[in-house]
Design an enzyme around this catalytic site. Structure first.
Site, short mmCIF file in Angstrom:
data_model
loop_
_atom_site.label_atom_id
_atom_site.label_comp_id
_atom_site.label_asym_id
_atom_site.label_seq_id
_atom_site.Cartn_x
_atom_site.Cartn_y
_atom_site.Cartn_z
N TYR A 179 37.08 56.53 24.80
CA TYR A 179 38.66 57.00 24.66
C TYR A 179 39.81 56.08 25.23
CZ TYR A 179 37.97 58.73 29.75
OH TYR A 179 37.65 58.76 31.18
N THR A 233 25.78 53.13 43.35
CA THR A 233 25.47 54.31 42.99
C THR A 233 25.47 54.37 41.53
OG1 THR A 233 27.73 55.54 42.99
CG2 THR A 233 26.05 55.87 44.86
N SER A 273 49.58 65.14 40.42
CA SER A 273 50.65 64.69 41.12
C SER A 273 50.95 63.28 40.91
CB SER A 273 50.59 64.69 42.68
OG SER A 273 49.33 63.92 43.10
N ASP A 319 37.32 48.05 48.79
CA ASP A 319 37.98 48.96 47.92
C ASP A 319 38.81 47.79 47.02
OD1 ASP A 319 39.80 50.62 46.79
OD2 ASP A 319 40.15 51.85 48.89
N1 COA Z 1 42.42 67.07 40.11
C1 COA Z 1 43.59 66.56 40.78
N2 COA Z 1 44.12 65.59 41.61
C2 COA Z 1 43.10 65.21 42.14
C3 COA Z 1 41.94 65.28 42.12
C4 COA Z 1 41.14 66.41 41.19
N3 COA Z 1 39.85 66.44 41.00
N4 COA Z 1 40.95 64.88 43.15
C5 COA Z 1 42.08 63.99 43.62
N5 COA Z 1 43.28 64.38 43.39
C6 COA Z 1 44.68 63.73 43.75
C7 COA Z 1 44.72 64.12 45.31
O1 COA Z 1 45.31 65.37 45.59
C8 COA Z 1 45.84 62.99 45.83
O2 COA Z 1 47.00 63.25 45.34
P1 COA Z 1 48.21 63.99 46.55
O3 COA Z 1 48.14 63.14 47.60
O4 COA Z 1 49.48 64.17 45.48
O5 COA Z 1 47.48 65.30 46.92
C9 COA Z 1 45.46 61.81 44.87
O6 COA Z 1 44.63 62.48 43.78
C10 COA Z 1 44.51 60.76 45.79
O7 COA Z 1 43.35 61.51 46.14
P2 COA Z 1 42.52 60.97 47.17
O8 COA Z 1 41.35 61.82 47.48
O9 COA Z 1 43.35 60.84 48.38
O10 COA Z 1 42.14 59.54 46.78
P3 COA Z 1 41.11 58.67 47.21
O11 COA Z 1 41.32 57.32 46.84
O12 COA Z 1 40.23 58.83 48.44
O13 COA Z 1 39.77 58.93 46.00
C11 COA Z 1 39.31 59.67 43.73
C12 COA Z 1 39.85 58.56 44.64
C13 COA Z 1 40.48 60.49 43.67
C14 COA Z 1 39.38 59.06 42.41
C15 COA Z 1 38.19 60.33 43.96
O14 COA Z 1 37.76 61.29 43.15
C16 COA Z 1 37.02 59.17 44.24
O15 COA Z 1 36.80 58.34 44.88
N6 COA Z 1 35.94 59.37 43.38
C17 COA Z 1 34.93 58.35 43.18
C18 COA Z 1 34.76 57.76 42.18
C19 COA Z 1 34.78 58.05 40.71
O16 COA Z 1 35.65 59.16 40.66
N7 COA Z 1 34.10 57.83 39.83
C20 COA Z 1 34.21 58.24 38.50
C21 COA Z 1 33.49 57.60 37.70
S1 COA Z 1 33.70 58.11 36.07
#
Ligand code: COA
Length: 290
Positions: free
Chosen positions: A155, A25, A113, A73
């Protein structure tokens, strides 16, 4: 001629196989599609196989090229090894890696967290290290040249509030890019980075600027050239840095942000707010004094 057009010669990446992490994507998809148009074989990876397969089909239809979709992953070293095994099995070898997969969210740092902080570091810094180490070790063992291109952010060197884990991780990726550019040059492995400013994508934008935030903090308003980036502009730069045309570029980070980060850095840049009439008055009073 326009910045929305492809820039490199036809066939500029012919014979190369390029892995794009986070290639299903957004910007990864746009850069991958252009690599494909330039003749490369493509390997796209992310956690979502269904999304990857759909993208691969779409890309193959559009270009007639070959795309391998592999669920991977980047945090899981075994999945990374398997992804390279599959790429080698289908295409014979991998020539370039675009480390584009990332994870990020906005939050006051004190609200995060430990797991939230670690998750971003695990994806961005350690995930990039995983992919880089696996590819690098294979290239060195096979005495084969290779090219790394890492997507960082402006940044990475200024730091930024509200995305602290991402800033720390991207700074690490930048340090790794420059370090390996020197250390692995003897193996004919180049490492470069791109620091993109605002380029609209469905995923990152809705995640980083949810709801009305995107209207309130319209990223285009912070960009001196007065607009956000077009995906093709980024794809042009990425293809150049991935191609042999950039053989003498090593350890570089190229910013492509319309001047956005410098806008915040220059001490007097906010004088932009002064209207022309006020400059006229200042000039007139200066002339009167002379
Ligand atoms: N704000 C604060 N904390 C957040 C959050 C947010 N928006 N989103 C997730 N978290 C925290 C969760 O609460 C968890 O912590 P906890 O266990 O203490 O509650 C931790 O981050 C991991 O989240 P989880 O959803 O289990 O992780 P994941 O591995 O499934 O997802 C992320 C990874 C969090 C980065 C998710 O946003 C993602 O997959 N994003 C897609 C890719 C992306 O972000 N691309 C960005 C390009 S700039």
């Amino acid at each position: 001629m326009s910045y929305t057009e492809g820039m490199l010669k036809e066939g500029a990446l012919k014979g190369k196989t390029i892995v794009v992490t986070g290639g299903g994507t957004g910007l990864g998809k746009s850069m991958g599609l252009y690599f494909l148009k330039l003749g490369a074989n493509l390997v796209i990876t992310s956690r979502k196989l269904d999304v990857l397969q759909e993208t691969a089909k779409e890309m193959e239809r559009e270009t007639g090229g070959k795309v391998l979709a592999v669920a991977c992953d980047v945090r899981d070293i075994e999945q990374v090894e398997t992804m390279f095994d599959e790429a080698d099995a289908l295409f014979g070898k991998v020539d370039g890696v675009l480390n584009n997969a990332a994870g990020n969210f906005i939050s006051p740092t004190e609200r995060l967290s430990t797991n939230a902080f670690n998750t971003v570091i695990d994806i961005v810094l350690k995930g990039t290290a995983n992919v880089t180490m696996v590819a690098g070790k294979r290239w060195i063992a096979a005495k084969q040249p290779g090219t790394f291109l890492n997507i960082v952010t402006t940044y990475a060197w200024t730091g930024s509030g509200y995305v602290v884990p991402s800033a720390a991780a991207k700074a690490g990726v930048l340090a790794m890019t420059r370090s390996l550019a020197v250390e692995w040059a003897k193996y004919k492995i180049r490492s470069n980075a791109i620091a993109p400013g605002p380029f609209p994508t469905e995923g990152a934008w809705s995640r980083l600027l949810p709801g009305d935030l995107v209207k309130k903090f319209d990223p285009a308003k912070k960009v001196p050239v007065g607009r956000v980036g077009e995906h093709q502009e980024l794809a042009n730069l990425a293809a150049y840095l991935m191609s042999d045309y950039s053989a003498y570029v090593n350890g570089e980070v190229v910013t492509i942000d319309g001047g956005e980060w410098l806008q915040g850095a220059g001490e007097f840049n906010n004088l932009e707010a002064i209207p022309q009439e006020m400059w006229d008055m200042l000039e007139a009073s200066r002339e009167k004094k002379q």
